[in-house]
Scaffold this motif. Sequence first.
Motif, PDB file in Angstrom:
ATOM      1  N   ALA A  33     102.564 -67.772  84.002  1.00 31.87           N
ATOM      2  CA  ALA A  33     102.922 -67.123  82.858  1.00 31.87           C
ATOM      3  C   ALA A  33     102.731 -65.534  83.118  1.00 31.87           C
ATOM      4  CB  ALA A  33     101.679 -67.464  81.937  1.00 31.87           C
ATOM      5  N   HIS A  34     103.549 -65.124  81.401  1.00 34.02           N
ATOM      6  CA  HIS A  34     102.943 -63.620  81.552  1.00 34.02           C
ATOM      7  C   HIS A  34     101.721 -63.357  80.659  1.00 34.02           C
ATOM      8  CE1 HIS A  34     103.734 -59.014  80.762  1.00 34.02           C
ATOM      9  NE2 HIS A  34     103.348 -58.984  79.679  1.00 34.02           N
ATOM     10  N   LYS A  35     101.402 -61.792  81.316  1.00 38.16           N
ATOM     11  CA  LYS A  35      99.782 -61.827  80.946  1.00 38.16           C
ATOM     12  C   LYS A  35      99.787 -60.440  80.251  1.00 38.16           C
ATOM     13  CE  LYS A  35      97.239 -62.865  84.933  1.00 38.16           C
ATOM     14  NZ  LYS A  35      96.380 -62.695  85.848  1.00 38.16           N
ATOM     15  N   GLY A  36      99.196 -60.479  79.183  1.00 37.67           N
ATOM     16  CA  GLY A  36      98.799 -58.903  78.777  1.00 37.67           C
ATOM     17  C   GLY A  36      97.601 -58.486  78.672  1.00 37.67           C
ATOM     18  N   PHE A  37      97.168 -56.997  78.021  1.00 36.63           N
ATOM     19  CA  PHE A  37      95.308 -56.492  77.853  1.00 36.63           C
ATOM     20  C   PHE A  37      96.221 -55.337  76.795  1.00 36.63           C
ATOM     21  CE2 PHE A  37      95.193 -58.424  82.014  1.00 36.63           C
ATOM     22  CZ  PHE A  37      94.750 -59.436  81.943  1.00 36.63           C
ATOM     23  N   ARG A  38      95.374 -55.251  75.942  1.00 39.04           N
ATOM     24  CA  ARG A  38      94.966 -54.396  74.989  1.00 39.04           C
ATOM     25  C   ARG A  38      94.196 -54.078  74.553  1.00 39.04           C
ATOM     26  NH1 ARG A  38      98.785 -54.536  70.333  1.00 39.04           N
ATOM     27  NH2 ARG A  38      97.911 -56.416  69.331  1.00 39.04           N
ATOM     28  N   SER A  58      91.082 -86.658  72.085  1.00 38.86           N
ATOM     29  CA  SER A  58      91.243 -85.798  72.994  1.00 38.86           C
ATOM     30  C   SER A  58      89.915 -85.309  72.618  1.00 38.86           C
ATOM     31  CB  SER A  58      92.530 -84.618  72.755  1.00 38.86           C
ATOM     32  OG  SER A  58      92.269 -83.750  73.291  1.00 38.86           O
ATOM     33  N   CYS A  59      89.905 -84.841  74.267  1.00 38.13           N
ATOM     34  CA  CYS A  59      88.718 -83.624  74.373  1.00 38.13           C
ATOM     35  C   CYS A  59      88.017 -82.209  74.266  1.00 38.13           C
ATOM     36  CB  CYS A  59      88.166 -84.601  76.196  1.00 38.13           C
ATOM     37  SG  CYS A  59      89.661 -83.993  77.433  1.00 38.13           S
ATOM     38  N   VAL A  60      89.876 -81.961  73.976  1.00 41.68           N
ATOM     39  CA  VAL A  60      90.459 -80.479  73.100  1.00 41.68           C
ATOM     40  C   VAL A  60      90.304 -80.909  72.198  1.00 41.68           C
ATOM     41  CG1 VAL A  60      90.666 -79.781  75.232  1.00 41.68           C
ATOM     42  CG2 VAL A  60      92.067 -80.867  75.356  1.00 41.68           C
ATOM     43  N   PRO A  61      90.188 -81.237  71.380  1.00 42.67           N
ATOM     44  CA  PRO A  61      90.676 -81.382  69.773  1.00 42.67           C
ATOM     45  C   PRO A  61      91.055 -80.109  68.862  1.00 42.67           C
ATOM     46  CG  PRO A  61      88.585 -81.535  69.780  1.00 42.67           C
ATOM     47  CD  PRO A  61      88.534 -81.208  70.719  1.00 42.67           C
ATOM     48  N   TRP A  62      90.700 -78.661  69.507  1.00 45.27           N
ATOM     49  CA  TRP A  62      92.056 -77.801  68.651  1.00 45.27           C
ATOM     50  C   TRP A  62      93.116 -78.003  69.573  1.00 45.27           C
ATOM     51  CZ3 TRP A  62      86.791 -77.999  72.030  1.00 45.27           C
ATOM     52  CH2 TRP A  62      86.814 -77.940  73.447  1.00 45.27           C
ATOM     53  N   ARG A  63      93.726 -78.144  70.600  1.00 44.12           N
ATOM     54  CA  ARG A  63      95.089 -77.893  71.114  1.00 44.12           C
ATOM     55  C   ARG A  63      95.866 -79.320  70.854  1.00 44.12           C
ATOM     56  NH1 ARG A  63      96.720 -74.296  74.708  1.00 44.12           N
ATOM     57  NH2 ARG A  63      98.696 -75.304  75.619  1.00 44.12           N
ATOM     58  N   THR A  64      96.554 -78.960  70.493  1.00 47.23           N
ATOM     59  CA  THR A  64      98.022 -80.455  70.346  1.00 47.23           C
ATOM     60  C   THR A  64      98.435 -80.807  71.756  1.00 47.23           C
ATOM     61  OG1 THR A  64      98.605 -78.914  67.643  1.00 47.23           O
ATOM     62  CG2 THR A  64     100.214 -80.651  69.671  1.00 47.23           C
ATOM     63  N   THR A  65      98.446 -82.130  72.005  1.00 43.18           N
ATOM     64  CA  THR A  65      98.980 -82.749  72.987  1.00 43.18           C
ATOM     65  C   THR A  65     100.804 -82.537  73.421  1.00 43.18           C
ATOM     66  OG1 THR A  65      99.365 -85.064  71.835  1.00 43.18           O
ATOM     67  CG2 THR A  65      96.956 -84.703  72.537  1.00 43.18           C
ATOM     68  N   GLN A  66     100.939 -82.475  74.639  1.00 45.19           N
ATOM     69  CA  GLN A  66     101.914 -82.446  74.920  1.00 45.19           C
ATOM     70  C   GLN A  66     102.987 -81.325  74.069  1.00 45.19           C
ATOM     71  OE1 GLN A  66     104.165 -86.191  73.682  1.00 45.19           O
ATOM     72  NE2 GLN A  66     102.753 -87.115  75.463  1.00 45.19           N
ATOM     73  N   LEU A  67     102.488 -79.994  74.312  1.00 42.48           N
ATOM     74  CA  LEU A  67     103.011 -79.045  74.116  1.00 42.48           C
ATOM     75  C   LEU A  67     103.879 -78.345  75.174  1.00 42.48           C
ATOM     76  CD1 LEU A  67      99.934 -76.223  72.116  1.00 42.48           C
ATOM     77  CD2 LEU A  67     102.429 -76.916  71.199  1.00 42.48           C
ATOM     78  N   LYS A  68     105.099 -77.916  74.521  1.00 42.72           N
ATOM     79  CA  LYS A  68     105.611 -77.476  75.821  1.00 42.72           C
ATOM     80  C   LYS A  68     106.500 -76.079  74.925  1.00 42.72           C
ATOM     81  CE  LYS A  68     107.260 -81.638  77.571  1.00 42.72           C
ATOM     82  NZ  LYS A  68     108.515 -82.211  78.097  1.00 42.72           N
ATOM     83  N   HIS A  69     106.415 -74.907  75.750  1.00 46.11           N
ATOM     84  CA  HIS A  69     107.141 -73.740  74.805  1.00 46.11           C
ATOM     85  C   HIS A  69     108.000 -73.269  76.037  1.00 46.11           C
ATOM     86  CE1 HIS A  69     104.400 -72.736  72.527  1.00 46.11           C
ATOM     87  NE2 HIS A  69     103.058 -73.335  73.334  1.00 46.11           N
ATOM     88  N   ALA A  70     109.156 -72.215  76.029  1.00 45.35           N
ATOM     89  CA  ALA A  70     109.742 -72.021  76.941  1.00 45.35           C
ATOM     90  C   ALA A  70     109.734 -70.563  77.876  1.00 45.35           C
ATOM     91  CB  ALA A  70     110.963 -71.482  76.085  1.00 45.35           C
ATOM     92  N   ASN A  71     108.299 -69.918  77.058  1.00 43.91           N
ATOM     93  CA  ASN A  71     108.213 -68.625  77.844  1.00 43.91           C
ATOM     94  C   ASN A  71     107.118 -69.036  77.572  1.00 43.91           C
ATOM     95  OD1 ASN A  71     110.753 -68.028  78.697  1.00 43.91           O
ATOM     96  ND2 ASN A  71     111.015 -66.783  76.109  1.00 43.91           N
ATOM     97  N   ASN A  72     106.051 -69.160  78.698  1.00 41.07           N
ATOM     98  CA  ASN A  72     104.776 -69.019  78.944  1.00 41.07           C
ATOM     99  C   ASN A  72     103.694 -67.020  79.074  1.00 41.07           C
ATOM    100  OD1 ASN A  72     104.147 -71.688  78.967  1.00 41.07           O
ATOM    101  ND2 ASN A  72     104.540 -71.558  80.908  1.00 41.07           N
ATOM    102  N   ASP A  73     103.268 -67.276  77.863  1.00 38.42           N
ATOM    103  CA  ASP A  73     102.687 -65.741  77.822  1.00 38.42           C
ATOM    104  C   ASP A  73     101.004 -66.317  77.095  1.00 38.42           C
ATOM    105  OD1 ASP A  73     103.196 -65.328  74.857  1.00 38.42           O
ATOM    106  OD2 ASP A  73     104.653 -65.913  75.718  1.00 38.42           O
ATOM    107  N   VAL A  74     100.252 -65.208  77.972  1.00 37.28           N
ATOM    108  CA  VAL A  74      98.614 -65.388  76.800  1.00 37.28           C
ATOM    109  C   VAL A  74      98.404 -63.516  77.193  1.00 37.28           C
ATOM    110  CG1 VAL A  74      98.390 -65.822  79.225  1.00 37.28           C
ATOM    111  CG2 VAL A  74      96.840 -65.659  77.354  1.00 37.28           C
TER     112      VAL A  74
END
Length: 415
Positions: free
Chosen positions: A398-403, A165-181
Amino acid sequence: MLQCIFLLSDSGEVMLEKQLTGHRVDRSICAWFWEQSLSQPDSFKVLPVIASPTHYLFQIVREGITFLACTQVEMQPLMGIEFLCRVADVLSDYLGGLNEDVIKDNFVIVYELLDEMIDNGFPLTTEPNILRDMIAPPNIVSKMLSVVTGNTSNVSDTLPGATSSCVPWRTTQLKHANNDVYVNLVEEMDAIINSDGALVKCEIFGVVEVNSHLSGIPDLTLSFANPSILNDVQFHPCVRFRPWESEKVLSFVPPDGLFKLMSYRVKKLRNTPIYVKPQMSSESGTCRLSVMVGIRNDPGKAVDSLVVQFQLPHCVSSANLTANHGTVNILADKTCSWSIGRIPKDKAPQMSGTLVLEDGVEQLQVKPTFRVGFKIMGVALSGLKINKLDLKNLPTPAHKGFRAQTEAGQYEVRS
């Protein structure tokens, strides 16, 4: 090209040896290194590159474990140091920490990781995301199966998809029930204050941490309101350098989970959040000590976990110190620790008392340096502010949060 890697315990024992090339490095190099580290001053222990009579040595120390790499050929020193840091980070992540017992209990996994991370002396696969797909982290089930079946290998039979992959740091076909960052600014303040109370040096070392749980291949853009204050920036490999160079924005496809997006330094700050005022006077074999602590510049949030420590001089035979807030403890190594906690609003914390000098010593010749620790949640004292975080290529919002938080690093007050 690295020729060998050794892992040494805090007593100098060789816990693990990994020969990387056809040239075998004898263990006697570890004995030479340990003898030098015991006979030399403490500055030797922090030297990243050491020239021995036969090899160049690269060393880092993590949690009491010394990672030592050897080579006899010319190579870039930073490559060796960075690779050892990667090995230490991966082992800590896999094993849940680093200590002598954990390393010895997981010899097989450590060797398997080193086999995949370096090939013939050159770094190969160092992304934790790919390594986790190739080598299963240790758990109770895998250990029980290895005992029952006799198969101790944890290496997968299939090649992870992220390797192509061109983004080797990330697993392919990731799925999350809730998207947040979540984005977290973690800062450490280093300061030196002289005996007159003047600020000699004040700077902040900060890290932008991101905790991402997003499906698919998201594309994120993070911008700051005042990026011009940042110096000595370092980025995670996922950051595209060109947008930062031209527009001072961070454009990246994040790894899954918690990672350090970037580090930075903010120099020449003019203010500190608290003041520590020590006063000392000595005569006739005794020394009067008074230390007052308070808020200098209100950060807008509570100052928590406040601790003031200093080393009693060798000529002090005993000490009687009390405080109007917090607790004072004197340890066996003559370290005095004043734990204040949160600064009260109705009074300024003060510690005072008497130091009794040894017989024949009339006055205190060497005055101690006070080390200060604190934590402030909810504020970045560097003044760095996040402007916005844009998310693209997401199947659902997706939900975003900052701290933000700031801690004391090397914060010293001279008396």
